[in-house]
Write a protein that holds these residues in place. Structure first.
Motif, PDB file in Angstrom:
ATOM      1  N   PHE A 155       0.874  -1.178   0.000  1.00  0.00           N
ATOM      2  CA  PHE A 155       0.000   0.000   0.000  1.00  0.00           C
ATOM      3  C   PHE A 155       0.905   1.220   0.000  1.00  0.00           C
ATOM      4  O   PHE A 155       1.577   1.517   0.983  1.00  0.00           O
ATOM      5  N   MET A 156       0.944   1.942  -1.141  1.00  0.00           N
ATOM      6  CA  MET A 156       1.864   3.053  -1.333  1.00  0.00           C
ATOM      7  C   MET A 156       1.231   4.381  -0.922  1.00  0.00           C
ATOM      8  O   MET A 156       0.004   4.516  -0.862  1.00  0.00           O
ATOM      9  N   LEU A 157       2.111   5.346  -0.633  1.00  0.00           N
ATOM     10  CA  LEU A 157       1.627   6.707  -0.420  1.00  0.00           C
ATOM     11  C   LEU A 157       0.904   7.170  -1.682  1.00  0.00           C
ATOM     12  O   LEU A 157       1.357   6.922  -2.799  1.00  0.00           O
ATOM     13  N   LYS A 158      -0.222   7.840  -1.506  1.00  0.00           N
ATOM     14  CA  LYS A 158      -1.076   8.373  -2.573  1.00  0.00           C
ATOM     15  C   LYS A 158      -1.888   7.294  -3.293  1.00  0.00           C
ATOM     16  O   LYS A 158      -2.636   7.591  -4.199  1.00  0.00           O
ATOM     17  N   MET A 159      -1.707   6.035  -2.903  1.00  0.00           N
ATOM     18  CA  MET A 159      -2.570   4.973  -3.407  1.00  0.00           C
ATOM     19  C   MET A 159      -3.874   4.995  -2.605  1.00  0.00           C
ATOM     20  O   MET A 159      -3.926   5.549  -1.506  1.00  0.00           O
ATOM     21  N   ARG A 160      -4.927   4.400  -3.132  1.00  0.00           N
ATOM     22  CA  ARG A 160      -6.203   4.334  -2.430  1.00  0.00           C
ATOM     23  C   ARG A 160      -6.704   2.893  -2.396  1.00  0.00           C
ATOM     24  O   ARG A 160      -6.720   2.222  -3.419  1.00  0.00           O
ATOM     25  N   LEU A 161      -7.062   2.446  -1.186  1.00  0.00           N
ATOM     26  CA  LEU A 161      -7.783   1.180  -1.047  1.00  0.00           C
ATOM     27  C   LEU A 161      -9.261   1.525  -0.975  1.00  0.00           C
ATOM     28  O   LEU A 161      -9.668   2.375  -0.182  1.00  0.00           O
ATOM     29  N   THR A 162     -10.079   0.893  -1.791  1.00  0.00           N
ATOM     30  CA  THR A 162     -11.485   1.264  -1.883  1.00  0.00           C
ATOM     31  C   THR A 162     -12.382   0.061  -1.662  1.00  0.00           C
ATOM     32  O   THR A 162     -11.964  -1.095  -1.822  1.00  0.00           O
ATOM     33  N   ALA A 163     -13.622   0.338  -1.282  1.00  0.00           N
ATOM     34  CA  ALA A 163     -14.641  -0.704  -1.137  1.00  0.00           C
ATOM     35  C   ALA A 163     -16.006  -0.046  -1.276  1.00  0.00           C
ATOM     36  O   ALA A 163     -16.261   1.005  -0.678  1.00  0.00           O
ATOM     37  N   ASN A 164     -16.860  -0.653  -2.106  1.00  0.00           N
ATOM     38  CA  ASN A 164     -18.202  -0.121  -2.321  1.00  0.00           C
ATOM     39  C   ASN A 164     -19.209  -0.984  -1.575  1.00  0.00           C
ATOM     40  O   ASN A 164     -19.288  -2.202  -1.806  1.00  0.00           O
TER      41      ASN A 164
END
Length: 832
Positions: A155-164
């Motif tokens: 999980f990198m800086l400026k990356m986003r983990l998302t979930a709907n």
């Protein structure tokens, strides 16, 4: 002719510039004509990341991945063909005819593709300084796909983990199978988009660890998580019900990321440039209680207990045999039914249920959010709903309710939230026979009063005996002509303040057994007061025993002074007094044991000093400052230590410093700025000139000693004569000479390996050290100012004046005042 020549040269330069610009632009970009062939790689514009072919660990397989370009260890943060490796070096990464990024083997078969359905033929892929590969299409260059959308295990800086929440679609990271096999492993991590979002680690589809609910600033199941630790973690929800988690650091020059290991441990890593290795700040799960559902439904996990799992009050093990074998999977069941579940055969209305409070806990899984506006409303809502079995109210979240089973509860020492578990009123013991209660209470009370009276009588008898002994010692000292070094009023006031009888008392026989009859093998060191021994109490606790020497000329006063001073002090950077022993002629002080001994044992040892890198040394400096600030400003009594030196700085298991040896310390009156004494005590090389020559001491005397100590920590040299120095300079003179020559780096301990940030920090320490050892006390900064200087809260530091040349001044002073310097202590004291 000249004009034509100029035009030709200008055109040539323009052509070369265009060519170089095109060449430079292609360094971080892949097109159908500019592809990567094993072992080639492209580099991001700021030289932060590389995209190319590599082999992980001990594997010979070839993969296309992204890794840091400016560190010595190849650390992949993203891998394209992680499930389809190449077994030779024939691989190519290029742009296909349909506009996708593809990885091809030697037979031109596609091993991996970005799989964009709306690709364009003239698309290109660019590697950014964020570690992201972006596929762009057309002349406008719209983003068609990003590697951040399909992360690997990082999980990198400026990356986003998302979930709907509505569609169930997630962007999550997945572990490797092993250190040498990056194919998708058993573990994954991402957001669970329930009514209150949480971060989970799953083992296949089973929960393995969870963060606890998000309160708008932190996950409350991670007590360590705050703005300092995670510095920019943010979780937001957009209009279509998608939760998005991101992180950004205030200082983006640090190389850091969040990775999921092949064992399922998720946490932050940062690159230690000094030691050229990755370090972990914190990983989860961190202990057995972090494992999801360790104690089963209605179980309660606490690592401080010998058996970490217990049933909640009002519950009992579902399977006693399994529970006794420490198999807690099936958890616990309720002992008594709740009000809604009970029927009354006698027609009486059941009593109302009540709530058991559990404080500082990780709240259980499967919470439901309620709109109740206050904690009381939250309680009432749960109480009025038969299916509600627990509630919690937390600022930033509001009201949380639970139905069904309570799973994954653990106890924290700090942080967490309060959980209220619904129990039948009978669990609170309100049905007990009141006559029995009154009878037991009366009998118990009588016993307590009798025992209390007995112990009070014994305590007062011991107090009167100790008081007579103390008066005898003080009277004897005065008759023998020994000076008492604090005035009569302060002696009486301090003796009253110390409440000597309230200190824990150790039996002489216990300390004899603990030190193996004061065996020489257990001796840690010796000073003017007498020897110090290491010991072990019957419960296994390690202690340090300071034993007053019967032949000591000054130990009696130092013993009483240390009891008076340190019994009033409580600070993490001061050594802790556990108790004392006064029996017959024996007088001993019992301290916590410091396994790493004193600072000088490591700082001046050519082998052991390797352990003290600059980060640890600066932590020691900061701890000493905090301890002095407490002594000078924050404690109830203002204390001047008067003997600050490396042998009086003890180091605990984690090399945290603790100031010790308060035998020479002085308690200041409320309106005193400085005091003059006829009895000069301290250690050669660390005493300020006004104290050594005229007997005047103040807070600035300790500041001078700290300055000498700070220069010793930076240089790794003792304050006396510098080795290999033909001029016979001491450390202060040597440091001042290098400072004036603009050669301060020559003072730094050669054993230290420094990066650019550490160099700035260490030169600031030299500057502050020289400010502390200035000849005149009024020029030296206070300890509170020193802390601000060292932490760069004060940016512009004044130039130092000449330091006090301690060796020369004391020499002159000795000639003028005869043997008055005989009170100077040259105590050598190692660890406790």
């Amino acid at each position: 002719m000249e004009i034509g020549s100029c035009i030709f040269m200008a055109a040539l330069r323009l052509l070369l510039c265009c060519f170089c610009w095109q060449l430079g632009a292609a360094v971080d970009t892949i097109t159908s004509s500019q592809y990567i062939k094993d072992p080639e790689a492209v580099v991001s514009a700021g030289n932060k990341f590389k995209l190319g072919f590599f082999s992980p660990g001990n594997s010979t397989n070839r993969y296309v991945g992204i890794w840091y370009s400016n560190i010595s260890v190849t650390t992949p943060v993203w891998i394209a063909n992680r499930n389809k490796p190449l077994n030779d070096s024939s691989g190519i990464m290029t742009i296909s005819e349909d506009g996708n990024i593809v990885v091809l083997d030697g037979r031109k078969e596609i091993l991996w593709s970005s799989n964009v359905s709306n690709g364009v033929s003239n698309s290109s892929a660019q590697l950014t300084d964020d570690g992201n590969v972006i596929l762009r299409g057309g002349e406008i260059g719209n983003s068609l796909w990003q590697s951040f959308q399909e992360p690997s295990d990082t999980f990198m800086l400026k990356m986003r983990l998302t979930a709907n929440r509505r569609t169930g679609k997630k962007t999550q990271i997945t572990s490797w199978k092993s250190p040498s096999d990056p194919s998708v492993g058993s573990f994954s991590s991402g957001i669970e988009p329930s009514s209150i979002p949480e971060v989970f680690v799953w083992n296949d589809s089973r929960p393995f660890w969870r963060s606890g609910p998000w309160n708008g600033q932190a996950f409350i199941g991670i007590p360590e998580m705050n703005s300092v630790y995670l510095n920019g973690y943010n979780l937001v929800q957009d209009g279509d019900g998608t939760f998005s988690l991101s992180v950004g650091l205030a200082n983006e020059s640090y190389i850091t990321n969040f990775a999921l290991s092949y064992e399922g441990r998720f946490g932050e890593m940062y690159w230690d440039s000094a030691n050229e290795r990755w370090e972990h700040k914190k990983q989860y799960p961190g202990d057995d209680c972090d494992i999801y559902g360790k104690c089963g439904p209605f179980g309660f996990c606490n690592t401080q207990n010998s058996l970490i799992c217990r049933c909640l009050k009002g519950f009992e093990p579902k399977n006693s045999d399994e529970w006794n074998r420490r198999n807690w999977t099936n958890g616990c069941v309720r002992r008594r039914e709740l009000k809604c579940e009970r029927t009354q055969s006698d027609g009486q209305v059941p009593k109302e249920d009540e709530f058991l409070k559990l404080d500082k806990v990780k709240v259980p899984d499967f919470s439901e959010w309620s709109s109740s506006a206050s904690e009381q409303n939250c309680k009432d809502e749960c109480l009025n709903n038969c299916s509600c079995i627990a509630y919690s109210y937390h600022t930033g979240i509001g009201c949380m309710l639970w139905r069904g089973k309570l799973t994954d509860i653990r106890k924290f020492s700090s942080g967490g939230a309060n959980l209220y578990v619904r129990l039948a009123d009978l669990e609170f013991g309100k049905n007990r026979d009141m006559k029995a209660v009154i009878c037991i209470t009366v009998v118990t009370g009588a016993i307590i009063v009798a025992v209390g009276a007995f112990f009070w009588w014994r305590r007062m008898a011991k107090y009167r005996e100790r008081k007579r002994e103390s008066e005898r010692i003080l009277s004897s000292r005065r008759k023998k002509g020994y000076p008492i070094f604090f005035n009569g009023n302060l002696i009486q006031e301090s003796m009253n303040q110390v409440k000597f009888q309230e200190l824990p008392l150790f039996k002489l026989q216990m300390l004899i057994a603990a030190t193996d009859y004061f065996d020489a093998a257990n001796k840690l060191g010796e000073g003017g007061f007498g020897p110090v021994y290491r010991g072990n109490l019957p419960d296994g606790q390690e202690i340090a025993v300071k034993r007053l020497s019967r032949a000591s000329g000054q130990g009696q006063e130092e013993f009483m002074n240390e009891v008076v001073v340190i019994s009033e002090l409580q600070h993490k950077n001061l050594v802790r007094l556990l108790g004392c022993c006064v029996e017959g002629d024996e007088k001993m002080l019992v301290y916590e044991y410091m396994p790493n001994k004193s600072l000088d044992a490591s700082l001046f040892d050519p082998v052991r000093k390797e352990v003290l890198d600059w980060k640890k040394r600066f932590n020691i400096v900061d701890g000493i400052c905090r301890g002095l600030l407490y002594l000078h400003r924050d404690s109830r009594l203002r204390i001047i230590h008067r003997d600050l030196k490396p042998s009086n700085i003890l180091l605990d298991q984690e090399l945290n410093p603790k100031i010790s040896d308060f035998g020479m310390a002085r308690i200041f009156g409320g309106n005193e700025d400085h005091v003059k004494t006829r009895r000069v005590v301290g250690t050669y090389g660390y005493m300020s000139p006004e104290y050594a020559m005229h007997g005047r001491f103040s807070e600035k005397s300790d500041v001078f000693s700290f300055g000498v100590l700070l220069l010793e920590i930076v240089s790794g040299r003792r304050s006396t004569k510098i080795d290999g120095n033909e001029q016979g300079l001491n450390l202060l003179e040597f440091a001042w000479k290098l400072w004036n020559e603009g050669n301060a780096p020559a003072l730094v301990d050669p054993a230290l390996t420094l990066d650019q940030y550490s160099k700035v920090e260490i030169f600031r320490c030299i500057h502050v050290g020289l400010l502390c050892v200035q000849e005149f006390a009024k020029d030296r900064p206070a300890i509170s100012t020193i802390i601000s200087m060292l932490n760069s809260e004060i940016v512009d530091l004044p130039l130092p004046n000449n330091p006090a040349y301690t060796e020369r001044l004391i020499g002159l002073h000795t000639e003028r005042r005869g043997d008055s310097i005989n009170f100077v202590s040259t105590t050598l004291f190692t660890g406790r």
